[in-house]
Design a protein around this motif. Structure first.
Motif, short mmCIF file in Angstrom:
data_model
loop_
_atom_site.label_atom_id
_atom_site.label_comp_id
_atom_site.label_asym_id
_atom_site.label_seq_id
_atom_site.Cartn_x
_atom_site.Cartn_y
_atom_site.Cartn_z
N CYS A 264 0.83 -1.21 0.00
CA CYS A 264 0.00 0.00 0.00
C CYS A 264 0.87 1.26 0.00
N TYR A 265 0.33 2.32 -0.59
CA TYR A 265 1.09 3.57 -0.78
C TYR A 265 0.16 4.75 -0.55
N PHE A 266 0.74 5.90 -0.15
CA PHE A 266 -0.13 7.06 0.12
C PHE A 266 -0.01 8.14 -0.94
N THR A 267 -1.03 8.97 -0.98
CA THR A 267 -0.95 10.21 -1.76
C THR A 267 -1.89 11.24 -1.14
N MET A 268 -1.54 12.51 -1.30
CA MET A 268 -2.37 13.59 -0.76
C MET A 268 -2.54 14.67 -1.81
N ASP A 269 -3.70 15.33 -1.77
CA ASP A 269 -3.95 16.43 -2.70
C ASP A 269 -4.07 17.73 -1.92
N ALA A 270 -4.84 18.67 -2.47
CA ALA A 270 -4.91 19.97 -1.82
C ALA A 270 -5.83 19.90 -0.60
N GLY A 271 -5.39 19.20 0.42
CA GLY A 271 -6.16 19.02 1.64
C GLY A 271 -5.38 18.07 2.53
N PRO A 272 -5.79 17.91 3.79
CA PRO A 272 -5.03 17.10 4.74
C PRO A 272 -5.28 15.59 4.65
N ASN A 273 -6.33 15.19 3.93
CA ASN A 273 -6.71 13.77 3.93
C ASN A 273 -5.72 12.91 3.15
N VAL A 274 -5.51 11.70 3.65
CA VAL A 274 -4.51 10.82 3.05
C VAL A 274 -5.22 9.66 2.34
N LYS A 275 -4.88 9.49 1.06
CA LYS A 275 -5.48 8.39 0.31
C LYS A 275 -4.49 7.25 0.24
N VAL A 276 -5.01 6.04 0.34
CA VAL A 276 -4.15 4.86 0.30
C VAL A 276 -4.47 4.07 -0.96
N LEU A 277 -3.42 3.84 -1.74
CA LEU A 277 -3.54 3.06 -2.98
C LEU A 277 -3.10 1.63 -2.71
N TYR A 278 -3.90 0.67 -3.17
CA TYR A 278 -3.56 -0.75 -2.97
C TYR A 278 -4.21 -1.55 -4.09
N LEU A 279 -4.03 -2.84 -4.06
CA LEU A 279 -4.69 -3.68 -5.06
C LEU A 279 -5.98 -4.21 -4.45
N LYS A 280 -7.04 -4.24 -5.25
CA LYS A 280 -8.36 -4.62 -4.76
C LYS A 280 -8.33 -5.95 -3.99
N GLU A 281 -7.53 -6.87 -4.49
CA GLU A 281 -7.48 -8.20 -3.83
C GLU A 281 -6.99 -8.10 -2.37
N ASP A 282 -6.28 -7.00 -2.04
CA ASP A 282 -5.74 -6.84 -0.68
C ASP A 282 -6.65 -5.97 0.21
N GLN A 283 -7.76 -5.51 -0.34
CA GLN A 283 -8.56 -4.49 0.37
C GLN A 283 -8.95 -4.93 1.78
N GLU A 284 -9.49 -6.13 1.88
CA GLU A 284 -10.02 -6.56 3.19
C GLU A 284 -8.94 -6.57 4.27
#
Ligand code: ADP
Ligand code: DP6
Length: 303
Positions: A264-284
């Motif tokens: 999993c990896y993070f990214t942020m845009d113009a705001g404080p919230n952090v999005k986490v990128l992962y593969l769907k199979e790992d979601q749970e």
């Protein structure tokens, strides 16, 4: 019949941060995004019952400034002579919190105008129109999109099934809009040129990583690119940042999970919230692990 037009949020893996030209809107560097099918805006237009144009988001009347911004934009592609309208939009995405409501809102608005004014625009024309409302919105028309320096928008493909979740730090409206923030960075950041050079390299590397379905590389570029974008805010005058201590804590959680072997990896845009990128199979399993460390709200962005 109630018919709403839908627009989707998208999150950039290589960010658009700076306009090389405002009319037409052209980005300094080519950028790439992933559409989030669960974060959306739905919009419909009706004749106004007053003698003014009106604009509501989630049943809340928007400020005069917002009405002026939206009417100035739609004047670019709707009939000069028209009745006053009421734009009613609902966001499932938090508004102006760095989760791309400008993209989903603009896409939904453009589609709603096409419907209401019977403009019969082609899909390509709607993409073109959309970016004049908000640059990043042109990418929302495709699952994976690249917006290039010449203004064209390309659909990309990748064999991976991505997932994304948001570690919510704050859903409130930000104090400084993306538009104003990026403009300040273009005008004053001492590292802006370096950002553009890096983003151009990231774009090339990301395209290759997507073609090769190399998730580790995709994730590494995503994180680096987000951090490089955010660095331009602190090197601006006056200096500012969208990130808070909680944003950094969320990034650390992602890194901790990675050390434990979770992809999993993070990214942020113009705001404080952090999005986490992962593969769907790992979601749970990622959701389960992250929930132990992040007790605040988590939004799943794709089903
Ligand atoms: P975000 O990080 O959510 O994209 P921005 O500051 O970039 O925040 O954009 C927020 C702006 O996007 C709002 O002030 C409004 O002008 C526009 N916007 C948000 N939602 C909608 C919507 N549903 N319809 C039209 N415009 C919208
Ligand atoms: C940080 O598309 O909202 O989300 O073109 O001025 O409307 P305007 O800006 P906008 O900026 C998006 C900035 C970003 C990065 C990205 O989505 O690429």
């Amino acid at each position: 019949m109630d018919s709403y037009s839908l627009g989707y949020a998208n999150i950039a893996l290589v960010k658009y941060w700076g306009k090389k030209s405002k009319d037409p809107v052209l980005p300094f560097n080519p950028n790439i995004s992933l559409r989030l099918d669960n974060l959306l805006s739905k919009t419909k237009i009706e004749p106004s019952l007053t003698d003014e144009d009106e604009f509501y988001i989630n049943d809340e009347k928007q400020s005069q400034e917002e009405v002026e911004k939206i009417t100035k934009f739609i004047a670019k592609f709707t009939p000069v002579e028209r009745e006053k309208i009421c734009i009613k939009s609902y966001n499932t995405v938090p508004t102006a919190a760095g989760l791309s409501s400008s993209s989903s809102g603009t896409m939904a608005l453009v589609l709603a105008c096409n419907e209401y004014f019977k403009l019969n625009k082609t899909a390509e024309e709607l993409v073109e129109i959309s970016k004049e409302g908000s640059g990043s919105s042109c990418r929302s028309f495709y699952r994976l999109a690249a917006w290039l320096e010449d203004g064209s928008v390309e659909e990309l493909s990748c064999d991976l099934d991505f997932g994304m979740m948001v570690l919510v730090v704050n859903e409130d409206r930000k104090k400084i809009s993306s538009r104003i923030a990026m403009e300040r960075c273009v005008q004053t950041s001492t590292t802006f040129d370096a950002w553009v050079e890096k983003a151009k390299e990231d774009f090339v590397a990301m395209k290759i990583a997507l073609e090769n379905a190399d998730f580790e590389k995709i994730g590494a570029i995503t994180e680096e690119n987000a951090l490089a974008m955010h660095a331009t805010t602190t090197t601006s005058t006056p200096s500012f940042t969208f990130l808070t201590d909680e944003s950094y804590r969320a990034m650390e959680i992602v890194k901790t999970l990675r050390k434990k072997g979770y992809r999993c990896y993070f990214t942020m845009d113009a705001g404080p919230n952090v999005k986490v990128l992962y593969l769907k199979e790992d979601q749970e399993k990622i959701y389960e692990e992250i929930s132990k460390l992040w007790q605040k709200k988590i939004i799943l962005c794709m089903e």
